[in-house]
Design an enzyme around this catalytic site. Structure first.
Site, short mmCIF file in Angstrom:
data_model
loop_
_atom_site.label_atom_id
_atom_site.label_comp_id
_atom_site.label_asym_id
_atom_site.label_seq_id
_atom_site.Cartn_x
_atom_site.Cartn_y
_atom_site.Cartn_z
N SER A 71 -5.04 19.50 -45.91
CA SER A 71 -3.96 19.27 -45.20
C SER A 71 -4.68 18.63 -43.75
CB SER A 71 -2.84 19.91 -45.37
OG SER A 71 -1.87 20.11 -43.78
N TYR A 80 0.09 28.30 -43.71
CA TYR A 80 -0.54 27.61 -43.96
C TYR A 80 -2.08 26.76 -43.72
CZ TYR A 80 0.31 22.65 -46.04
OH TYR A 80 0.28 21.60 -46.67
#
Length: 582
Positions: free
Chosen positions: A451, A464
């Site tokens: 990501s 995350y």
């Protein structure tokens, strides 16, 4: 193995060795310079259960005779030796052949004879092009300087084999070879584990005697090149991409001369019988079974030259997290390009829907329920997939989950779960399939979905960001490790993409702000929706990155912007991370 002898056409005694399954089809293994039949010690055991194996020492090598005149080492004499061996040991039987280096060049000479198709069922050639085809390629290329690419390739190939002129010098070359043969061998096989390099007791003598091969053939091949050397036997080329002597482009015109041709490229040097014996054995087995009437397997279909296929046709692609979002669209994108899919997800309902949509495209999908965080389950999954369908050519480790909140607000079990799925799932997938790809020896590609959060720190996405940053670094390390095996690895870094990740994300906030969580979730979902960047665009980026073997691929403008910022002004991102979301 007991030794028996066969007399060739000119009376030279050829030492022959037989092993393997006496009731199986026959495979003849033919070596080149500076080897003897011992070259095939790593390959023969892999074929012995299914095939009857015949090996022999070329003239001038091992226990075979060594005629004194250099003229006795022209390629026609090597073709005569092969003819004598199969006439004696396999009368009336069509044999399969695997040949390397000058042994392969001698087989091309034999295959040009009128009755070759009656005696040879298939030919697998390794680092030994037909002398006539080779000469035509170089000569024709050098005559056309107005075609720069072809001209440069021809010039480069001629330069890579210029050492043959020195090897052709009488007296001096054999004398120097006797002194330096072992040192030369260590240089030529550098990078191959010593236990895989097989040399016979007569290696030094064989290397010196073999200088006559160069004297008999090098200048002869430069002077002439037959234009009628057409081959009706099914031929399979094993093209060693890192071969410093025989460059891959020298086979460019081979389809002009061969009626049925397969080409397999591997990341290997000249001595692939040592470094990749499993690849050669598998290639011989698959072609032999096919010409014997069996349907062609996926790898053989992919290797067939001039066969119409879509870009990823005849490839097997595994995608985790394929039940929705980026995983589903990636599976569909590869399916549209002709791939066969292995799709997996913990969400069985979504998984079945994905498999149904792939089938509606006319492609094939094999669904597997899977929790990527369960290491043992992933290993069982890999075992089942490889046993039923073969090793996937492309592995996409996509499955992931989200969690929002500062570190001090995120429960330990939630933090650990994100690491287990986002990082652990990628590690488990790579551990399960990377070793199998390396052992297969024919390359492949791994895609790890990270990501832009991997390089854009946010305190409100601590778990995350940590998991994706770990995927990013893990991928960098693994990419370097797999490069020598010809396996590519791409790290995909999407930005704001409209998937269901926000609705599925757990939000954690301090006591005084928990009431604001539902509103903040709805706000973020609206933002993702208005952003209108759909997962199919990420899927297209993944397919493109695999095609181009990109190491790192940000997706979306903001992902590129933050990637550049992270390289140029990392402190700016660290400062931004101080802002709160919840």
């Amino acid at each position: 193995m007991p030794t028996r002898y066969v007399d060739s056409k000119d009376g030279t005694r050829i030492a022959v060795y037989e092993e393997g399954n006496p009731d199986g089809p026959t495979v003849v293994l033919v070596h080149g310079w500076p080897d003897s039949h011992v070259l095939w010690d790593g390959v023969a055991p892999l074929l012995a259960e299914e095939f009857r194996i015949i090996r022999y020492d070329n003239r001038g090598a091992g226990a075979s005779g060594a005629p004194a005149p250099a003229s006795s080492y022209v390629m026609a004499s090597f073709a005569d030796d092969f003819a004598a061996v199969i006439a004696e040991l396999s009368p009336g039987e069509r044999v399969h052949v695997l040949a390397h280096d000058w042994g392969s060049a001698g087989m091309w000479e034999y295959l040009g004879r009128p009755d070759a198709a009656d005696r040879v069922a298939s030919f697998t050639s390794v680092s030994g092009p037909c002398a006539d085809h080779f000469s035509r390629y170089v000569r024709d290329g050098l005559k056309r300087p107005y075609r720069p690419k072809r001209f440069s390739h021809a010039l480069s190939q001629a330069a890579h084999l210029s050492y043959m002129a020195g090897f052709s010098v009488p007296v001096v070359a054999p004398a120097l070879m006797k002194v330096g043969a072992k040192r030369l061998r260590s240089l030529m096989t550098r990078g191959i584990p010593a236990e895989r390099v097989h040399d016979g007791d007569t290696y030094v003598t064989d290397a010196a005697n073999g200088m006559k091969i160069y004297r008999a053939n090098f200048f002869r091949s430069l002077r002439r090149a037959r234009t009628d050397r057409y081959i009706d036997v099914p031929v399979q080329l094993i093209v060693n991409l890192d071969d410093p002597y025989v460059r891959p482009y020298v086979y460019r015109d081979t389809p002009r001369w061969v009626s049925r041709l397969w080409r397999r490229e591997i990341r290997a040097g000249h001595w692939s019988p040592f470094s990749h014996p499993q690849v050669l054995a598998t290639a011989v087995r698959e072609l032999a079974e096919h010409v014997g009437g069996a349907p062609a397997g996926r790898a053989l279909l992919r290797a067939e030259v001039n066969r119409a296929r879509r870009e990823f046709g005849d490839l097997l692609v595994s995608v985790t997290g394929a039940g929705s979002g980026i995983g589903r669209e990636t599976a569909l994108a590869f399916a549209r390009e002709g791939a066969e899919l292995i799709v997996s997800d913990i969400d069985e309902v979504g998984l079945k829907e994905t498999a149904g949509r792939i089938a509606a495209l006319g492609a094939v999908a094999h669904p597997y329920p899977l929790d990527v965080a369960d290491r043992e389950a992933v290993e069982r999954f890999a075992d089942e997939v490889c046993a039923a369908h073969g090793v996937p050519d492309i592995v996409v480790n996509n499955a992931g989950i989200g969690v929002a909140g500062a570190f001090l607000d995120t429960p330990a079990e939630q933090f650990d779960k994100v690491l287990d799925v986002n990082l652990g799932g990628v590690v488990n997938g790579c551990r399960a399939f990377a070793r199998r790809l390396v052992d297969r020896g024919t390359g492949g590609h791994i895609v790890n979905v990270a990501s832009m959060a991997a390089y854009a720190p946010l305190q409100s996405l601590n778990a995350y960001c940590t998991s994706k940053a770990a995927v990013y670094m893990f991928s960098d390390c693994l990419r370097a490790e797999l490069d020598s095996a010809g396996i590519g690895l791409t790290t995909i870094c999407p930005g704001v993409v409209n998937t269901n990740i926000v609705s599925a994300t757990n939000f954690h906030a301090p006591d005084g702000k928990r009431a604001a969580v539902p509103g903040r979730r709805a706000q973020l979902e609206k933002m993702f929706e208005l952003r209108r960047y759909t997962p199919d665009k990420v899927a297209k980026a993944i397919v493109s990155a695999v095609r181009k073997n990109k190491p790192i691929r940000p997706v979306t403008p903001e992902a590129y912007l933050l990637y550049g910022t992270s390289r140029i002004a990392p402190q700016a991102l660290r400062s931004t991370a101080r802002g709160k979301v919840l």
